[in-house]
Design a protein around this motif. Structure first.
Motif, short mmCIF file in Angstrom:
data_model
loop_
_atom_site.label_atom_id
_atom_site.label_comp_id
_atom_site.label_asym_id
_atom_site.label_seq_id
_atom_site.Cartn_x
_atom_site.Cartn_y
_atom_site.Cartn_z
N GLY A 21 0.48 -1.09 0.35
CA GLY A 21 0.04 0.13 0.12
C GLY A 21 1.25 1.87 -0.06
N GLY A 22 0.15 2.00 0.65
CA GLY A 22 0.45 3.41 0.13
C GLY A 22 2.20 4.04 1.05
N GLY A 23 2.65 4.47 1.04
CA GLY A 23 3.78 4.60 2.17
C GLY A 23 5.13 3.84 1.15
N PHE A 24 4.46 3.17 0.56
CA PHE A 24 6.14 1.84 0.09
C PHE A 24 6.98 2.48 0.48
N MET A 25 7.34 3.62 0.09
CA MET A 25 9.38 4.12 -0.07
C MET A 25 9.45 4.63 1.11
N GLU A 26 8.57 5.45 1.79
CA GLU A 26 9.19 5.44 3.49
C GLU A 26 9.37 4.34 4.01
N ARG A 27 8.56 3.37 4.02
CA ARG A 27 8.64 2.04 4.41
C ARG A 27 9.25 1.31 4.72
N ALA A 28 9.63 1.37 3.37
CA ALA A 28 10.52 0.53 3.36
C ALA A 28 12.43 0.87 3.62
N VAL A 29 12.59 1.92 3.17
CA VAL A 29 13.52 2.96 3.89
C VAL A 29 13.87 2.97 5.36
N ALA A 30 12.66 2.49 5.77
CA ALA A 30 12.62 2.57 7.57
C ALA A 30 12.73 1.11 7.72
N GLU A 31 12.86 0.09 7.46
CA GLU A 31 12.43 -0.55 7.39
C GLU A 31 14.31 -1.43 7.11
N ILE A 32 15.14 -0.83 6.34
CA ILE A 32 16.58 -1.57 5.89
C ILE A 32 17.32 -0.19 7.33
N ASP A 33 16.75 1.24 7.17
CA ASP A 33 17.50 2.67 7.81
C ASP A 33 18.43 1.51 8.98
N GLY A 34 18.33 0.90 9.94
CA GLY A 34 19.41 0.92 11.00
C GLY A 34 20.46 -0.26 10.36
N ALA A 35 20.07 -0.99 9.32
CA ALA A 35 21.13 -1.65 9.05
C ALA A 35 22.30 -1.13 7.82
N ILE A 36 22.19 0.25 7.23
CA ILE A 36 22.50 0.94 7.24
C ILE A 36 23.97 1.24 7.25
N ASP A 37 24.47 2.52 8.75
CA ASP A 37 25.28 2.49 9.02
C ASP A 37 25.58 1.10 10.54
N ALA A 38 25.39 0.50 10.10
CA ALA A 38 25.99 -0.95 10.35
C ALA A 38 26.27 -1.30 9.32
N ALA A 39 26.10 -1.37 7.76
CA ALA A 39 27.02 -1.43 7.03
C ALA A 39 27.96 -1.24 6.30
N LEU A 40 27.51 0.48 6.73
CA LEU A 40 28.75 1.91 6.48
C LEU A 40 30.10 1.29 7.62
N ALA A 41 29.62 0.75 9.06
CA ALA A 41 30.84 1.30 10.09
C ALA A 41 31.49 -0.45 9.26
N GLU A 42 30.92 -1.30 9.41
CA GLU A 42 31.65 -2.80 8.44
C GLU A 42 32.27 -2.70 7.24
N ALA A 43 32.07 -2.03 6.78
CA ALA A 43 32.88 -1.60 5.75
C ALA A 43 34.18 -0.69 6.15
N LEU A 44 33.92 0.22 6.40
CA LEU A 44 34.80 0.55 7.55
C LEU A 44 36.03 -0.02 8.40
N ALA A 45 35.18 -0.23 8.95
CA ALA A 45 35.92 -1.08 9.31
C ALA A 45 37.12 -2.91 8.95
N SER A 46 36.34 -3.30 8.10
CA SER A 46 37.43 -3.88 7.46
C SER A 46 38.81 -3.03 6.97
N ILE A 47 38.77 -1.71 6.92
CA ILE A 47 39.39 -0.74 6.13
C ILE A 47 41.32 -0.67 7.53
N PHE A 48 40.24 -0.76 8.48
CA PHE A 48 40.97 -0.07 9.67
C PHE A 48 41.72 -1.25 10.39
#
Length: 157
Positions: free
Chosen positions: A130-157
């Motif tokens: 239903g409606g709001g599908f873009m915002e709802r999809a972002v909200a469900e994945i949002d927390g995992a974005i920071d973790a993925a970025l931290a993991e990408a950087l941790a593997s370098i340092f």
């Protein structure tokens, strides 16, 4: 007594490699999460109005932008609705003619009700269609974005 420095050029080159590697890995993580958001938004998008699911796209998967010196300046990844996707059963109409209305006013974002194809889609999955599908999809994945970025950087340092 003179001072002698050794390794300055090597250190500079190492820092450039670290910078380039970090940016490349962060960009890759952003693109991966954007693809996850896109897939989630497609599953949440209503189906009664044709081609809305096909119009959800990711932009920015290519190379990062560079300045005049060849340095990476920024990386942009965007999940969007391509409003120029045609609607075959409605000649002359594009997804953009109805995407905003559906996204904003269809339940659960608004008061418009799901049609039969969207209800059938809902019956076959756990994601809410239903409606709001873009915002709802972002909200469900949002927390995992920071973790993925931290993991990408941790593997370098």
């Amino acid at each position: 007594m003179p001072l002698t420095y050794k390794g300055i050029m090597e250190t500079g080159q190492m820092l450039v490699r670290v910078d380039t590697t970090a940016k490349r890995r962060v960009k890759s993580a952003l693109v991966q999460k954007a693809r996850e958001i896109q897939a989630k938004a497609v599953r949440m998008a209503p189906r009664d109005v044709s081609n809305l699911e096909k119009a959800i796209k990711v932009r920015g998967e290519g190379s990062m932008l560079r300045d005049d010196a060849g340095r990476f300046t920024r990386a942009e990844v965007e999940i969007y609705i391509d409003e120029t996707v045609p609607v075959p059963e409605r000649p002359g109409k594009m997804v953009g003619d109805y995407a905003y209305e559906i996204h904003t006013h269809l339940t659960p974002a608004g008061t418009m009700q799901l049609g039969p194809k969207s209800r059938a889609k809902q019956d076959g999955q756990t994601e809410v269609v239903g409606g709001g599908f873009m915002e709802r999809a972002v909200a469900e994945i949002d927390g995992a974005i920071d973790a993925a970025l931290a993991e990408a950087l941790a593997s370098i340092f």
